[in-house]
Design an enzyme around this catalytic site. Structure first.
Site, PDB file in Angstrom:
ATOM      1  N   GLN A 123      49.822  43.970  41.065  1.00  0.00           N
ATOM      2  CA  GLN A 123      48.522  43.923  40.382  1.00  0.00           C
ATOM      3  C   GLN A 123      47.435  44.435  41.330  1.00  0.00           C
ATOM      4  O   GLN A 123      47.154  43.784  42.337  1.00  0.00           O
ATOM      5  CB  GLN A 123      48.255  42.464  40.015  1.00  0.00           C
ATOM      6  CG  GLN A 123      47.000  42.193  39.243  1.00  0.00           C
ATOM      7  CD  GLN A 123      46.725  40.688  39.214  1.00  0.00           C
ATOM      8  OE1 GLN A 123      46.646  40.040  40.253  1.00  0.00           O
ATOM      9  NE2 GLN A 123      46.590  40.119  38.033  1.00  0.00           N
ATOM     10  N   GLY A 124      46.868  45.590  41.032  1.00  0.00           N
ATOM     11  CA  GLY A 124      45.845  46.175  41.903  1.00  0.00           C
ATOM     12  C   GLY A 124      44.448  45.925  41.365  1.00  0.00           C
ATOM     13  O   GLY A 124      43.803  46.840  40.834  1.00  0.00           O
ATOM     14  N   SER A 126      41.989  43.181  43.075  1.00  0.00           N
ATOM     15  CA  SER A 126      41.029  42.783  44.120  1.00  0.00           C
ATOM     16  C   SER A 126      40.788  43.900  45.137  1.00  0.00           C
ATOM     17  O   SER A 126      41.663  44.726  45.397  1.00  0.00           O
ATOM     18  CB  SER A 126      41.543  41.552  44.872  1.00  0.00           C
ATOM     19  OG  SER A 126      41.836  40.524  43.971  1.00  0.00           O
ATOM     20  N   SER A 158      49.914  41.427  46.037  1.00  0.00           N
ATOM     21  CA  SER A 158      51.185  40.723  46.215  1.00  0.00           C
ATOM     22  C   SER A 158      52.328  41.604  45.740  1.00  0.00           C
ATOM     23  O   SER A 158      52.207  42.291  44.720  1.00  0.00           O
ATOM     24  CB  SER A 158      51.216  39.435  45.385  1.00  0.00           C
ATOM     25  OG  SER A 158      50.195  38.583  45.782  1.00  0.00           O
ATOM     26  N   GLU A 241      48.025  34.813  33.781  1.00  0.00           N
ATOM     27  CA  GLU A 241      48.464  34.458  35.140  1.00  0.00           C
ATOM     28  C   GLU A 241      48.190  32.979  35.411  1.00  0.00           C
ATOM     29  O   GLU A 241      48.992  32.274  36.007  1.00  0.00           O
ATOM     30  CB  GLU A 241      47.715  35.343  36.155  1.00  0.00           C
ATOM     31  CG  GLU A 241      48.108  35.104  37.604  1.00  0.00           C
ATOM     32  CD  GLU A 241      47.374  36.038  38.568  1.00  0.00           C
ATOM     33  OE1 GLU A 241      46.572  36.884  38.101  1.00  0.00           O
ATOM     34  OE2 GLU A 241      47.603  35.923  39.782  1.00  0.00           O
ATOM     35  N   SER A 360      39.876  31.768  42.650  1.00  0.00           N
ATOM     36  CA  SER A 360      39.797  30.579  43.516  1.00  0.00           C
ATOM     37  C   SER A 360      39.482  29.319  42.689  1.00  0.00           C
ATOM     38  O   SER A 360      39.041  29.400  41.540  1.00  0.00           O
ATOM     39  CB  SER A 360      38.715  30.775  44.576  1.00  0.00           C
ATOM     40  OG  SER A 360      37.454  30.705  43.956  1.00  0.00           O
TER      41      SER A 360
HETATM   42  C1  LIG Z   1      48.216  35.187  48.800  1.00  0.00           C
HETATM   43  C2  LIG Z   1      47.289  35.937  47.893  1.00  0.00           C
HETATM   44  C3  LIG Z   1      47.822  36.770  46.919  1.00  0.00           C
HETATM   45  C4  LIG Z   1      46.970  37.527  46.101  1.00  0.00           C
HETATM   46  N1  LIG Z   1      47.525  38.415  45.218  1.00  0.00           N
HETATM   47  C5  LIG Z   1      46.727  39.273  44.546  1.00  0.00           C
HETATM   48  C6  LIG Z   1      47.294  40.339  43.758  1.00  0.00           C
HETATM   49  O1  LIG Z   1      48.510  40.475  43.639  1.00  0.00           O
HETATM   50  N2  LIG Z   1      46.447  41.198  43.159  1.00  0.00           N
HETATM   51  C7  LIG Z   1      45.096  41.089  43.242  1.00  0.00           C
HETATM   52  O2  LIG Z   1      44.401  41.898  42.652  1.00  0.00           O
HETATM   53  N3  LIG Z   1      44.529  40.093  43.990  1.00  0.00           N
HETATM   54  C8  LIG Z   1      45.321  39.197  44.634  1.00  0.00           C
HETATM   55  N4  LIG Z   1      44.762  38.214  45.420  1.00  0.00           N
HETATM   56  C9  LIG Z   1      43.327  38.186  45.576  1.00  0.00           C
HETATM   57  C10 LIG Z   1      42.644  36.982  44.940  1.00  0.00           C
HETATM   58  O3  LIG Z   1      42.560  37.125  43.553  1.00  0.00           O
HETATM   59  C11 LIG Z   1      41.271  36.883  45.602  1.00  0.00           C
HETATM   60  O4  LIG Z   1      41.498  36.573  46.968  1.00  0.00           O
HETATM   61  C12 LIG Z   1      40.397  35.835  44.962  1.00  0.00           C
HETATM   62  O5  LIG Z   1      39.998  36.257  43.700  1.00  0.00           O
HETATM   63  C13 LIG Z   1      39.166  35.512  45.832  1.00  0.00           C
HETATM   64  O6  LIG Z   1      38.499  36.680  46.190  1.00  0.00           O
HETATM   65  P1  LIG Z   1      38.090  36.985  47.701  1.00  0.00           P
HETATM   66  O7  LIG Z   1      39.301  36.791  48.559  1.00  0.00           O
HETATM   67  O8  LIG Z   1      37.428  38.297  47.735  1.00  0.00           O
HETATM   68  O9  LIG Z   1      37.086  35.833  48.098  1.00  0.00           O
HETATM   69  P2  LIG Z   1      35.541  35.768  47.713  1.00  0.00           P
HETATM   70  O10 LIG Z   1      35.367  36.186  46.300  1.00  0.00           O
HETATM   71  O11 LIG Z   1      34.773  36.513  48.742  1.00  0.00           O
HETATM   72  O12 LIG Z   1      35.263  34.228  47.832  1.00  0.00           O
HETATM   73  C14 LIG Z   1      35.074  33.579  49.095  1.00  0.00           C
HETATM   74  C15 LIG Z   1      34.775  32.113  48.818  1.00  0.00           C
HETATM   75  O13 LIG Z   1      33.556  32.006  48.056  1.00  0.00           O
HETATM   76  C16 LIG Z   1      33.802  31.275  46.854  1.00  0.00           C
HETATM   77  N5  LIG Z   1      33.018  31.849  45.764  1.00  0.00           N
HETATM   78  C17 LIG Z   1      32.877  33.158  45.447  1.00  0.00           C
HETATM   79  N6  LIG Z   1      32.098  33.314  44.371  1.00  0.00           N
HETATM   80  C18 LIG Z   1      31.735  32.072  43.975  1.00  0.00           C
HETATM   81  C19 LIG Z   1      30.934  31.561  42.903  1.00  0.00           C
HETATM   82  N7  LIG Z   1      30.371  32.377  42.007  1.00  0.00           N
HETATM   83  N8  LIG Z   1      30.793  30.211  42.801  1.00  0.00           N
HETATM   84  C20 LIG Z   1      31.390  29.360  43.685  1.00  0.00           C
HETATM   85  N9  LIG Z   1      32.145  29.799  44.731  1.00  0.00           N
HETATM   86  C21 LIG Z   1      32.318  31.127  44.869  1.00  0.00           C
HETATM   87  C22 LIG Z   1      35.276  31.432  46.569  1.00  0.00           C
HETATM   88  O14 LIG Z   1      35.778  30.358  45.800  1.00  0.00           O
HETATM   89  C23 LIG Z   1      35.863  31.444  47.970  1.00  0.00           C
HETATM   90  O15 LIG Z   1      36.028  30.122  48.432  1.00  0.00           O
HETATM   91  C24 LIG Z   1      45.575  37.409  46.228  1.00  0.00           C
HETATM   92  C25 LIG Z   1      45.041  36.552  47.184  1.00  0.00           C
HETATM   93  C26 LIG Z   1      45.878  35.826  48.015  1.00  0.00           C
HETATM   94  C27 LIG Z   1      45.283  34.942  49.067  1.00  0.00           C
END
Ligand SMILES: Cc1cc2nc3c(=O)[nH]c(=O)nc-3n(C[C@H](O)[C@H](O)[C@H](O)COP(=O)(O)OP(=O)(O)OC[C@H]3O[C@@H](n4cnc5c(N)ncnc54)[C@H](O)[C@@H]3O)c2cc1C
Length: 378
Positions: A123-124, A126, A158, A241, A360
């Site tokens: 899934q591309g 993020s 992933s 998902e 998250s």
């Molecule tokens: C092991 C793993 C597998 C993954 N697999 C995939 C995958 O296959 N494909 C894919 O596309 N993505 C994948 N992801 C990405 C995942 O969907 C994102 O990491 C997630 O959506 C959070 O985005 P970010 O890491 O950019 O954190 P950010 O969005 O930068 O968030 C950082 C922190 O701020 C908090 N936050 C952000 N916005 C708000 C808000 N509006 N209100 C309250 N709190 C907030 C978040 O909860 C978090 O604690 C994966 C992530 C992990 C760790």
């Protein structure tokens, strides 16, 4: 789960249980490497398909059995109870979304081969600057004749290194509101211009990857639905998902808890009130996941599509899994880190990202508050 099976469901469950008892691969003494675990999951996917267990709820014309979601839930339940390798989760959301939004040519090309395990997906969505705020994504797709040219950088993909195809979100119009200018594409991971860089997570495994797109040319026919439909497709994908995955979590949580209870007895700590309290708390958390999952399953069984209520299951499952892994770590104490019980540390690390992937926990709370409870955004 202990909902009452119909005669047909009970027969299916019994046959499946017997098949699993013969076919589940033995558990290795030490945790598998990422590569070994991925290959085991792919092999298990194909074996389940060959035995007729994948695609119960999928339309017959695309290789399924045309039955209701309860059959898939039974597979999920029994697979967890048998401590079998994980089910092909991405079939449940990426391929499901493609089934809903793809055209007949795309269904013909992908659905059967994905159910069978011949095609593996990633899934591309993020990006470094677009996770919770997915609509901020900047990967760009530009139409050039009968091809789209994709440039950009995906993050946390992933299974990227094992996948054959990727569902990619890219910006096709920068002049409209951010979520309206996104489109979704089917991208062959072997296309020139795609480069993967592994991301090593806390347990040392390259569980996810960064994926770079440099002038990646994709046939125009690989656009899913219409230009600008990417947001709708993405939201459907993440709803699937987050939603149905909790069914499998129930039996897995139960199994893990029963192993911990056995360990507490063996290690002479089962009478310790503090240990009992923590195990009881884990039991209650597991029950919460079970009840919510059953409620949502009954809703799906009546034909209602998965919606935002999947966030409730995801949030509860996250809390239950992470707490249980913490209890295990505390119960095993030094054994968990001195090598006597390496699976406890491995399981602990496996549960940490649940509160991040698929959106998250904070984002799930926002969805529940604003969209399900109708609370004001500020
Ligand atoms: C092991 C793993 C597998 C993954 N697999 C995939 C995958 O296959 N494909 C894919 O596309 N993505 C994948 N992801 C990405 C995942 O969907 C994102 O990491 C997630 O959506 C959070 O985005 P970010 O890491 O950019 O954190 P950010 O969005 O930068 O968030 C950082 C922190 O701020 C908090 N936050 C952000 N916005 C708000 C808000 N509006 N209100 C309250 N709190 C907030 C978040 O909860 C978090 O604690 C994966 C992530 C992990 C760790």
């Amino acid at each position: 789960m202990d909902y009452l099976d119909t005669v047909e469901e009970a027969e299916y469950r019994a046959a499946l249980r017997a098949w699993l008892s013969e076919n589940v691969p033995p558990r290795a003494d030490t945790p598998l490497s990422d590569e070994e675990a991925a290959q085991e999951r792919i092999a298990w996917h194909r074996k389940l398909y060959e035995a007729g267990y994948i695609g119960q709820s999928w339309p017959v014309e695309w290789g399924g059995k045309g039955l209701g979601p309860l059959m898939d839930a039974i597979l999920n339940d029994e697979n967890g109870t048998a401590e079998a390798p994980g089910l092909p989760a991405m079939v449940g959301y990426i391929v499901r979304t493609l089934m809903m939004f793809g055209n007949d040519e795309q269904r013909e090309q992908f659905i059967r081969r994905s159910l069978s395990g011949e095609i593996q997906w990633c899934q591309g969505f993020s990006e470094p600057g677009a996770g919770s705020d997915l609509a901020a994504l900047t990967t760009k797709a530009t139409l050039d004749g009968d091809e789209w040219v994709i440039n950009g950088h995906k993050m946390w993909t992933s299974f990227g290194q094992y996948a054959d195809w990727c569902m990619v979100l890219a910006r096709t119009d920068a002049t409209v509101a951010p979520h309206k200018g996104i489109s979704a594409f089917l991208v062959d991971m072997k296309t020139p211009g795609i480069v993967l860089k592994p991301i090593y997570v806390a347990n040392g495994d390259p569980e996810t990857s960064e994926v770079f797109f440099d002038e990646v040319r994709v046939p125009a026919a690989n656009l899913i639905s219409s230009v600008g439909d990417g947001w709708k497709i993405a939201m459907t994908t993440v709803a699937y998902e987050r939603g149905p995955s909790d069914i499998g979590a129930i039996s897995t949580l139960r199994k893990q808890l029963s192993h911990l209870e056995e360990y507490a007895v063996q290690s002479g700590r089962a009478a310790d009130p503090a240990v009992r309290r923590r195990l009881a708390r884990s039991y209650v958390q597991g029950e919460l996941v079970r009840l919510v999952a059953l409620e949502q399953l009954s809703s799906r069984a009546t034909g209602k599509p998965v919606g935002e209520e999947g966030s409730i299951g995801k949030l509860l499952q996250t809390a239950a899994s992470q707490d249980l892994a913490h209890v295990a770590l505390d119960l095993y104490g030094a054994d968990a880190i001195t090598g006597a019980a390496p699976e406890i540390v491995s399981d602990y690390f496996q549960t940490r990202p649940i509160s991040v992937y698929g959106g998250s926990s904070q984002i799930q709370r926002n969805i529940i508050a604003s969209r399900l409870l109708g609370m004001p955004r500020e």
